[in-house]
Design a protein around this motif. Structure first.
Motif, PDB file in Angstrom:
ATOM      1  N   GLU A  33       0.843  -1.208   0.000  1.00 45.34           N
ATOM      2  CA  GLU A  33       0.000   0.000   0.000  1.00 45.34           C
ATOM      3  C   GLU A  33       0.876   1.256   0.000  1.00 45.34           C
ATOM      4  O   GLU A  33       0.613   2.203  -0.739  1.00 45.34           O
ATOM      5  CB  GLU A  33      -0.922   0.025   1.223  1.00 45.34           C
ATOM      6  N   LEU A  34       1.897   1.261   0.829  1.00 46.50           N
ATOM      7  CA  LEU A  34       2.782   2.431   0.898  1.00 46.50           C
ATOM      8  C   LEU A  34       3.494   2.670  -0.434  1.00 46.50           C
ATOM      9  O   LEU A  34       3.603   3.804  -0.892  1.00 46.50           O
ATOM     10  CB  LEU A  34       3.818   2.254   2.012  1.00 46.50           C
ATOM     11  N   ALA A  35       3.971   1.588  -1.068  1.00 51.79           N
ATOM     12  CA  ALA A  35       4.707   1.723  -2.331  1.00 51.79           C
ATOM     13  C   ALA A  35       3.805   2.184  -3.469  1.00 51.79           C
ATOM     14  O   ALA A  35       4.169   3.072  -4.235  1.00 51.79           O
ATOM     15  CB  ALA A  35       5.376   0.396  -2.697  1.00 51.79           C
ATOM     16  N   GLN A  36       2.630   1.595  -3.574  1.00 54.81           N
ATOM     17  CA  GLN A  36       1.797   1.900  -4.743  1.00 54.81           C
ATOM     18  C   GLN A  36       1.009   3.190  -4.622  1.00 54.81           C
ATOM     19  O   GLN A  36       0.486   3.681  -5.617  1.00 54.81           O
ATOM     20  CB  GLN A  36       0.875   0.729  -5.078  1.00 54.81           C
ATOM     21  N   HIS A  37       0.929   3.759  -3.442  1.00 53.51           N
ATOM     22  CA  HIS A  37       0.212   5.019  -3.295  1.00 53.51           C
ATOM     23  C   HIS A  37       1.134   6.234  -3.356  1.00 53.51           C
ATOM     24  O   HIS A  37       0.706   7.350  -3.118  1.00 53.51           O
ATOM     25  CB  HIS A  37      -0.637   5.011  -2.021  1.00 53.51           C
ATOM     26  N   ARG A  38       2.403   5.995  -3.684  1.00 50.17           N
ATOM     27  CA  ARG A  38       3.342   7.095  -3.950  1.00 50.17           C
ATOM     28  C   ARG A  38       3.491   7.242  -5.444  1.00 50.17           C
ATOM     29  O   ARG A  38       3.606   6.245  -6.165  1.00 50.17           O
ATOM     30  CB  ARG A  38       4.715   6.768  -3.344  1.00 50.17           C
ATOM     31  N   VAL A  41       5.671  -6.785  -6.287  1.00 44.91           N
ATOM     32  CA  VAL A  41       4.523  -5.873  -6.346  1.00 44.91           C
ATOM     33  C   VAL A  41       4.919  -4.524  -6.948  1.00 44.91           C
ATOM     34  O   VAL A  41       6.092  -4.164  -6.991  1.00 44.91           O
ATOM     35  CB  VAL A  41       3.897  -5.645  -4.950  1.00 44.91           C
ATOM     36  N   ASN A  42       3.906  -3.802  -7.381  1.00 42.29           N
ATOM     37  CA  ASN A  42       4.055  -2.463  -7.948  1.00 42.29           C
ATOM     38  C   ASN A  42       5.007  -2.473  -9.142  1.00 42.29           C
ATOM     39  O   ASN A  42       5.790  -1.552  -9.338  1.00 42.29           O
ATOM     40  CB  ASN A  42       4.510  -1.469  -6.875  1.00 42.29           C
ATOM     41  N   SER A  43       4.894  -3.523  -9.937  1.00 37.98           N
ATOM     42  CA  SER A  43       5.833  -3.740 -11.040  1.00 37.98           C
ATOM     43  C   SER A  43       5.815  -2.632 -12.084  1.00 37.98           C
ATOM     44  O   SER A  43       6.868  -2.293 -12.635  1.00 37.98           O
ATOM     45  CB  SER A  43       5.558  -5.082 -11.702  1.00 37.98           C
ATOM     46  N   ILE A  44       4.668  -2.052 -12.387  1.00 44.18           N
ATOM     47  CA  ILE A  44       4.618  -0.991 -13.396  1.00 44.18           C
ATOM     48  C   ILE A  44       4.100   0.309 -12.778  1.00 44.18           C
ATOM     49  O   ILE A  44       3.459   1.114 -13.442  1.00 44.18           O
ATOM     50  CB  ILE A  44       3.791  -1.399 -14.633  1.00 44.18           C
ATOM     51  N   GLY A  45       4.430   0.523 -11.515  1.00 46.71           N
ATOM     52  CA  GLY A  45       3.943   1.688 -10.779  1.00 46.71           C
ATOM     53  C   GLY A  45       4.746   2.961 -10.966  1.00 46.71           C
ATOM     54  O   GLY A  45       4.645   3.872 -10.159  1.00 46.71           O
ATOM     55  N   SER A  46       5.551   3.028 -12.005  1.00 49.29           N
ATOM     56  CA  SER A  46       6.262   4.273 -12.308  1.00 49.29           C
ATOM     57  C   SER A  46       6.265   4.460 -13.822  1.00 49.29           C
ATOM     58  O   SER A  46       6.090   3.498 -14.585  1.00 49.29           O
ATOM     59  CB  SER A  46       7.707   4.240 -11.800  1.00 49.29           C
ATOM     60  N   ALA A  47       6.494   5.671 -14.240  1.00 49.37           N
ATOM     61  CA  ALA A  47       6.558   5.957 -15.679  1.00 49.37           C
ATOM     62  C   ALA A  47       7.687   5.165 -16.332  1.00 49.37           C
ATOM     63  O   ALA A  47       7.513   4.603 -17.423  1.00 49.37           O
ATOM     64  CB  ALA A  47       6.731   7.455 -15.905  1.00 49.37           C
ATOM     65  N   SER A  48       8.829   5.090 -15.688  1.00 44.55           N
ATOM     66  CA  SER A  48       9.961   4.368 -16.287  1.00 44.55           C
ATOM     67  C   SER A  48       9.700   2.877 -16.381  1.00 44.55           C
ATOM     68  O   SER A  48      10.068   2.240 -17.379  1.00 44.55           O
ATOM     69  CB  SER A  48      11.245   4.629 -15.500  1.00 44.55           C
ATOM     70  N   ARG A  49       9.075   2.288 -15.375  1.00 47.86           N
ATOM     71  CA  ARG A  49       8.785   0.851 -15.441  1.00 47.86           C
ATOM     72  C   ARG A  49       7.705   0.560 -16.473  1.00 47.86           C
ATOM     73  O   ARG A  49       7.763  -0.459 -17.176  1.00 47.86           O
ATOM     74  CB  ARG A  49       8.421   0.318 -14.058  1.00 47.86           C
ATOM     75  N   SER A  50       6.724   1.431 -16.585  1.00 51.86           N
ATOM     76  CA  SER A  50       5.717   1.272 -17.647  1.00 51.86           C
ATOM     77  C   SER A  50       6.399   1.360 -19.006  1.00 51.86           C
ATOM     78  O   SER A  50       6.097   0.587 -19.916  1.00 51.86           O
ATOM     79  CB  SER A  50       4.631   2.340 -17.526  1.00 51.86           C
ATOM     80  N   ALA A  51       7.332   2.297 -19.147  1.00 55.98           N
ATOM     81  CA  ALA A  51       8.065   2.451 -20.404  1.00 55.98           C
ATOM     82  C   ALA A  51       8.877   1.196 -20.717  1.00 55.98           C
ATOM     83  O   ALA A  51       8.920   0.763 -21.878  1.00 55.98           O
ATOM     84  CB  ALA A  51       8.976   3.675 -20.326  1.00 55.98           C
TER      85      ALA A  51
END
Length: 185
Positions: A37-42, A64-74
Motif C-alpha cells: 500500500e505504501l509503495a503503490q500510493h506514492r 509488487v508495484n511492477s509498473i507503478g512508475s513511468a519508467s517501469r511502464s516504459a
C-alpha cells in the motif's frame, strides 16, 4: 516491443533503474499488504520484491508495484525510460498504431515448463499468498493479474482482472464483481 523474455530479466532492469526495493522477512499476514500500500500510493513508488517470507521456502517471492512508475511502464512497452507519463503517452499512441499481432507458436518446452507439478504434488499453499487487507476473506495469489477464462458451453474466452484466492492445497477461487463477463460465464 518489450525486450524481456521473463520476469527475472524485467526485475533486473528495474533494479538497474534504481527502482527496486528488496524486503527480506516480511510476514504474509498483513505486512506485505501494508508495505505494498505504501509503495503503490506514492507517485512513481518503488517496485518491491519480497523474499525470505516466514513459513515459505526461500525463493518463493512476491513482486509488487511492477509498473507503478513511468519508467517501469516504459520498460514494459519498449519506450525510453526517464520520462513522465505525459511525455510517454503520445509516444505510446504513435507506437500502438503500428502494432501487429504475433501469431502463437506452439512449443514442447520452455521456461514456463521448468516447474511442473501434477496430481498429489500440487500444493497452492506452498506459494506465499498474502492476506493483503485486514478484512479480506482469505489469502490472495493474484490481485492485479490477468485471468483467462473459457466459457464451458461455447468458444467464448474472457480476459479479466479478478482476484485469485487460495482455498486449500488444490483449490483456488475467483472474486469477480457483478456485471463482469467472467462472472456471467
Amino acid at each position: 516491443m518489450s525486450r524481456f523474455n521473463n520476469l527475472r530479466d524485467f526485475i533486473g532492469e528495474v533494479e538497474k533503474l534504481g527502482e527496486l526495493k528488496t524486503v527480506l522477512g516480511a510476514d504474509a499476514n498483513l505486512e506485505i499488504g501494508g508495505i505494498t500500500e505504501l509503495a503503490q500510493h506514492r507517485r512513481n513508488g518503488p517496485a518491491v520484491l519480497f523474499d525470505d517470507i516466514p513459513g515459505y521456502e526461500p525463493g518463493r517471492r512476491v513482486f509488487v508495484n511492477s509498473i507503478g512508475s513511468a519508467s517501469r511502464s516504459a520498460l514494459v512497452l519498449g519506450l525510453p525510460t526517464g520520462m513522465s507519463y505525459k511525455t510517454l503517452l503520445p509516444l505510446w499512441r504513435e507506437r500502438s498504431k503500428a502494432l501487429v499481432p504475433i501469431p502463437p507458436r506452439y512449443v514442447t518446452d520452455g521456461p514456463v515448463m521448468e516447474n511442473v507439478f501434477r496430481g498429489d504434488r500440487i500444493d497452492m499453499t506452498a506459494f506465499p499468498a498474502p492476506l493483503w487487507h485486514e478484512l479480506d476473506g482469505g489469502r490472495y495469489l493474484g490481485t492485479g493479474v490477468l485471468d483467462v477464462i473459457r466459457d464451458p458451453d461455447s468458444d467464448w474466452v474472457n480476459l479479466g482482472c479478478y482476484r485469485v484466492m487460495v482455498k486449500d492445497e488444490r483449490r483456488l477461487s475467483l472474486y469477480i464483481s457483478p456485471g463482469k463477463h467472467g462472472r456471467m460465464m
